[in-house]
Design a protein around this motif. Sequence first.
Motif, PDB file in Angstrom:
ATOM      1  N   TYR A 102     -18.978 -10.741  44.691  1.00 10.36           N
ATOM      2  CA  TYR A 102     -18.978  -9.279  44.688  1.00 10.36           C
ATOM      3  C   TYR A 102     -17.639  -8.665  44.278  1.00 10.36           C
ATOM      4  O   TYR A 102     -17.508  -7.444  44.267  1.00 10.36           O
ATOM      5  CB  TYR A 102     -19.374  -8.760  46.078  1.00 10.36           C
ATOM      6  N   GLY A 103     -16.651  -9.489  43.956  1.00  8.15           N
ATOM      7  CA  GLY A 103     -15.356  -8.966  43.538  1.00  8.15           C
ATOM      8  C   GLY A 103     -14.590  -8.270  44.646  1.00  8.15           C
ATOM      9  O   GLY A 103     -13.700  -7.456  44.385  1.00  8.15           O
ATOM     10  N   MET A 104     -14.922  -8.570  45.891  1.00  6.53           N
ATOM     11  CA  MET A 104     -14.242  -7.955  47.029  1.00  6.53           C
ATOM     12  C   MET A 104     -12.868  -8.588  47.242  1.00  6.53           C
ATOM     13  O   MET A 104     -12.631  -9.731  46.853  1.00  6.53           O
ATOM     14  CB  MET A 104     -15.090  -8.121  48.303  1.00  6.53           C
ATOM     15  N   PHE A 105     -11.971  -7.822  47.854  1.00  8.04           N
ATOM     16  CA  PHE A 105     -10.683  -8.385  48.262  1.00  8.04           C
ATOM     17  C   PHE A 105     -10.932  -9.131  49.567  1.00  8.04           C
ATOM     18  O   PHE A 105     -10.827  -8.595  50.665  1.00  8.04           O
ATOM     19  CB  PHE A 105      -9.632  -7.294  48.462  1.00  8.04           C
ATOM     20  N   LYS A 140       0.094 -11.897  52.800  1.00 12.05           N
ATOM     21  CA  LYS A 140      -1.063 -12.385  52.048  1.00 12.05           C
ATOM     22  C   LYS A 140      -2.015 -11.257  51.675  1.00 12.05           C
ATOM     23  O   LYS A 140      -2.526 -11.209  50.553  1.00 12.05           O
ATOM     24  CB  LYS A 140      -1.802 -13.432  52.890  1.00 12.05           C
ATOM     25  N   ILE A 141      -2.226 -10.336  52.590  1.00  8.46           N
ATOM     26  CA  ILE A 141      -3.186  -9.273  52.312  1.00  8.46           C
ATOM     27  C   ILE A 141      -2.578  -8.205  51.398  1.00  8.46           C
ATOM     28  O   ILE A 141      -3.283  -7.355  50.862  1.00  8.46           O
ATOM     29  CB  ILE A 141      -3.695  -8.633  53.623  1.00  8.46           C
ATOM     30  N   GLY A 142      -1.277  -8.272  51.173  1.00 11.54           N
ATOM     31  CA  GLY A 142      -0.613  -7.306  50.308  1.00 11.54           C
ATOM     32  C   GLY A 142      -0.449  -7.760  48.872  1.00 11.54           C
ATOM     33  O   GLY A 142       0.084  -7.026  48.046  1.00 11.54           O
ATOM     34  N   ILE A 143      -0.941  -8.967  48.534  1.00 15.70           N
ATOM     35  CA  ILE A 143      -0.777  -9.470  47.167  1.00 15.70           C
ATOM     36  C   ILE A 143      -1.719  -8.773  46.212  1.00 15.70           C
ATOM     37  O   ILE A 143      -2.659  -8.109  46.621  1.00 15.70           O
ATOM     38  CB  ILE A 143      -1.019 -11.000  47.105  1.00 15.70           C
ATOM     39  N   ASP A 166      -4.371 -12.298  42.209  1.00 21.20           N
ATOM     40  CA  ASP A 166      -3.717 -13.471  42.788  1.00 21.20           C
ATOM     41  C   ASP A 166      -4.457 -14.001  44.006  1.00 21.20           C
ATOM     42  O   ASP A 166      -3.945 -14.840  44.732  1.00 21.20           O
ATOM     43  CB  ASP A 166      -2.280 -13.137  43.192  1.00 21.20           C
ATOM     44  N   LEU A 167      -5.662 -13.484  44.256  1.00 18.56           N
ATOM     45  CA  LEU A 167      -6.401 -13.878  45.448  1.00 18.56           C
ATOM     46  C   LEU A 167      -6.648 -15.384  45.471  1.00 18.56           C
ATOM     47  O   LEU A 167      -7.061 -15.970  44.484  1.00 18.56           O
ATOM     48  CB  LEU A 167      -7.751 -13.163  45.498  1.00 18.56           C
TER      49      LEU A 167
END
Length: 245
Positions: A109-112, A174-177, A181-182
């Motif tokens: 789904y292209g989610m972060f 990590k959640i701020g990248i 870059d996931l």
Amino acid sequence: LTDESSLVKALDKCQPDEIYNLAAQSLVPVSFDEPILTSQITGMGVLNLLCAIKTVNPKIRFLQISSSEMFGKVQEIPQKETTRLYPRSPYAIAKCFGHWSTINYRESYGMFASTSICFNFESKHRGLDFATKKITDGIRKIINKETKELRLGNIKAKRDWGFAGDTVKAMQAKIGIQENDLQCGAHLPGDASKLRMVIQQNSTLTPNFNNCSGKHTAMLAHAKMRGLPLENYLDHAHPIQQDIL
């Protein structure tokens, strides 16, 4: 976590930008006694949360905190993001489900939706059901003659302990990248210690539990055996307790 509709209502009400999911039934021995409950909370709970995010706002940044217990019967030392998972407890199996559900939702789904495989991180808030606090509290009771023994599992096991504050900083980073870059990341201090060594460590017993930081074991400044025989520390292993993590 076991009720998706409740999660949808909560997210719709608070409208978060980021979600860090550390929620779980996280006691490995309990997972053998309560495997269904563990799978519903620790495994399906992640999927419920992902579904709720997708429904309310797919742009919410989500970080699933996975566990080094997923490596189980370790296939290589040290472990890294690409190490094959070999879970050996209901808790670890549930964590694998949540881990791969997060990856699937990111790719589908292209989610972060990112994951962090965290090793043991400790602080003064650790509960008495966990080895670190159990050891320090047990030694206190022995010294104060409140008990004569401390019952533990596999004291030959090695664990890579770190300070919870350092691990949380890694989670925030990590959640701020950037979205392109996931990836899965592993957060570990890099200094494994035997449980037996921690019990025997020659340092002062103290009620404070915040001397841990960086790559050093969270308990080294606390656990001391002042002439007490190691026979006070008995092996009572639950099924398939991991040797090295």
